[in-house]
Design a protein around this motif. Sequence first.
Motif, short mmCIF file in Angstrom:
data_model
loop_
_atom_site.label_atom_id
_atom_site.label_comp_id
_atom_site.label_asym_id
_atom_site.label_seq_id
_atom_site.Cartn_x
_atom_site.Cartn_y
_atom_site.Cartn_z
N ILE A 43 0.87 -1.18 0.00
CA ILE A 43 0.00 0.00 0.00
C ILE A 43 0.91 1.23 0.00
O ILE A 43 1.72 1.40 0.91
N ILE A 44 0.76 2.04 -1.04
CA ILE A 44 1.65 3.21 -1.20
C ILE A 44 1.00 4.39 -0.46
O ILE A 44 -0.07 4.85 -0.84
N ALA A 45 1.66 4.85 0.58
CA ALA A 45 0.98 5.78 1.50
C ALA A 45 1.88 6.87 2.05
O ALA A 45 1.67 7.36 3.16
N GLY A 46 2.88 7.29 1.27
CA GLY A 46 3.83 8.27 1.81
C GLY A 46 3.82 9.61 1.13
O GLY A 46 4.81 10.33 1.15
N GLY A 47 2.68 9.97 0.53
CA GLY A 47 2.63 11.23 -0.23
C GLY A 47 2.34 12.43 0.64
O GLY A 47 2.16 12.32 1.86
N LYS A 48 2.28 13.60 -0.01
CA LYS A 48 2.09 14.87 0.72
C LYS A 48 0.62 15.16 1.02
O LYS A 48 0.32 15.98 1.88
N SER A 49 -0.29 14.56 0.25
CA SER A 49 -1.74 14.81 0.41
C SER A 49 -2.04 16.30 0.35
O SER A 49 -2.88 16.80 1.11
N SER A 50 -1.38 17.02 -0.53
CA SER A 50 -1.58 18.47 -0.55
C SER A 50 -3.00 18.85 -0.97
O SER A 50 -3.56 19.79 -0.41
N ARG A 51 -3.60 18.10 -1.88
CA ARG A 51 -4.98 18.43 -2.29
C ARG A 51 -5.97 18.10 -1.17
O ARG A 51 -6.97 18.79 -1.01
N VAL B 212 3.50 -1.53 3.86
CA VAL B 212 3.08 -0.16 3.62
C VAL B 212 4.32 0.67 3.29
O VAL B 212 5.33 0.59 3.99
N SER B 213 4.22 1.42 2.19
CA SER B 213 5.33 2.27 1.74
C SER B 213 5.11 3.70 2.23
O SER B 213 4.10 4.33 1.90
N THR B 214 6.05 4.19 3.06
CA THR B 214 5.95 5.56 3.60
C THR B 214 7.36 6.15 3.73
O THR B 214 8.35 5.46 3.51
N LYS B 215 7.38 7.40 4.15
CA LYS B 215 8.68 8.03 4.39
C LYS B 215 9.17 7.77 5.83
O LYS B 215 10.37 7.69 6.08
N THR B 216 8.21 7.70 6.76
CA THR B 216 8.56 7.52 8.18
C THR B 216 7.56 6.52 8.79
O THR B 216 6.53 6.24 8.20
N GLU C 122 13.90 13.56 0.49
CA GLU C 122 13.71 14.96 0.12
C GLU C 122 12.53 15.15 -0.83
O GLU C 122 11.69 16.02 -0.63
N SER C 123 12.48 14.32 -1.88
CA SER C 123 11.41 14.51 -2.86
C SER C 123 10.29 13.50 -2.66
O SER C 123 10.51 12.41 -2.12
N PHE C 124 9.11 13.89 -3.10
CA PHE C 124 7.91 13.07 -2.96
C PHE C 124 7.40 12.70 -4.34
O PHE C 124 7.16 13.57 -5.17
N SER C 125 7.20 11.42 -4.60
CA SER C 125 6.52 10.99 -5.82
C SER C 125 6.29 9.48 -5.75
O SER C 125 7.00 8.77 -5.02
N PRO C 126 5.32 8.99 -6.52
CA PRO C 126 5.14 7.54 -6.58
C PRO C 126 6.39 6.83 -7.11
O PRO C 126 6.65 5.69 -6.74
N MET C 127 7.21 7.51 -7.94
CA MET C 127 8.44 6.88 -8.43
C MET C 127 9.42 6.66 -7.28
O MET C 127 10.09 5.61 -7.21
N LEU D 145 -0.64 -0.62 -4.64
CA LEU D 145 -1.91 0.10 -4.67
C LEU D 145 -1.81 1.38 -3.85
O LEU D 145 -1.36 1.37 -2.69
N SER D 146 -2.26 2.46 -4.46
CA SER D 146 -2.32 3.73 -3.76
C SER D 146 -3.29 3.61 -2.57
O SER D 146 -4.37 3.03 -2.71
N VAL D 147 -2.90 4.16 -1.44
CA VAL D 147 -3.74 4.05 -0.24
C VAL D 147 -5.13 4.66 -0.47
O VAL D 147 -6.11 4.25 0.16
N LEU E 12 -9.09 9.12 -3.97
CA LEU E 12 -9.65 10.16 -3.09
C LEU E 12 -8.59 11.24 -2.91
O LEU E 12 -7.79 11.18 -1.98
N ASN E 13 -8.59 12.21 -3.82
CA ASN E 13 -7.57 13.26 -3.75
C ASN E 13 -8.01 14.49 -2.99
O ASN E 13 -7.19 15.17 -2.38
N HIS E 14 -9.32 14.79 -3.04
CA HIS E 14 -9.85 16.03 -2.46
C HIS E 14 -10.83 15.70 -1.33
O HIS E 14 -11.44 14.62 -1.33
#
Length: 186
Positions: free
Chosen positions: A8-16, A49-53, A69-74, A92-94, A176-178
């Motif tokens: 489960i890919i779950a380490g993004g910024k969730s800015s939206r 689960v894939s995260t930064k921390t 430093e950088s955030f992206s699915p890549m 799979l995106s969280v 679910l972006n927004h």
Amino acid sequence: MFPFPCVIIAGGKSSRMGQDKSLLPFHGHATLTHYQASRLLPLFSSLHVSTKTDKFNGEFSLILDTEQESFSPMVALSSVLEHFTDTYVFCLSVDAPFVEKKHIEALWKAAQATHANALIPRDPHTRHPLCGLYHSSLAPLANTLACQGDHKLGILLERANAVYVEFDETAPFTNLNHPHEYEAAL
Ligand SMILES: Nc1nc2c(ncn2[C@@H]2O[C@H](COP(=O)(O)OP(=O)(O)OP(=O)(O)O)[C@@H](O)[C@H]2O)c(=O)[nH]1
């Protein structure tokens, strides 16, 4: 049970979303991540689960990003694929809670028929690289692209031997972006 792991890919910024969507409560579960983990765990040989921390206090098997430093699915894929050897990995995106077992079955069937190194759903409107079956042998390519600052998964798919699996419906792959999308999903 699928003979490969799920991440489960779950380490993004969730800015939206305006707050970390992986930590939002969802359908009786403490978080969207818990919701995804509870329904996906029985289907796979293992779940991570894939995260930064470690924002889950040790609750899940984590694959931490090597790039902080950088955030992206890549960035996520690079560390995820490096973690495994000689296996497909379902990523799979969280924030995609409507993907079902039948969709993953279709990707796995296509993998067995084609031996492609990336199996990606495509609906009549778009493709969904964050609901993909990726082979761990793509790790060096993902790593190179992430290091170069090429963060679009489309670039990886162009260079990989990717196969697109066609689906009639768009709804199962909704993200679910927004905030309004999260409210509607609740
Ligand atoms: N582990 C990890 N996951 C990431 C990273 N960047 C994005 N993701 C995840 O990848 C999925 C898609 O991410 P995006 O849509 O690009 O970004 P987002 O964080 O969801 O939201 P926005 O900031 O609004 O674009 C989400 O599940 C994110 O949690 C990253 O650097 N590391």
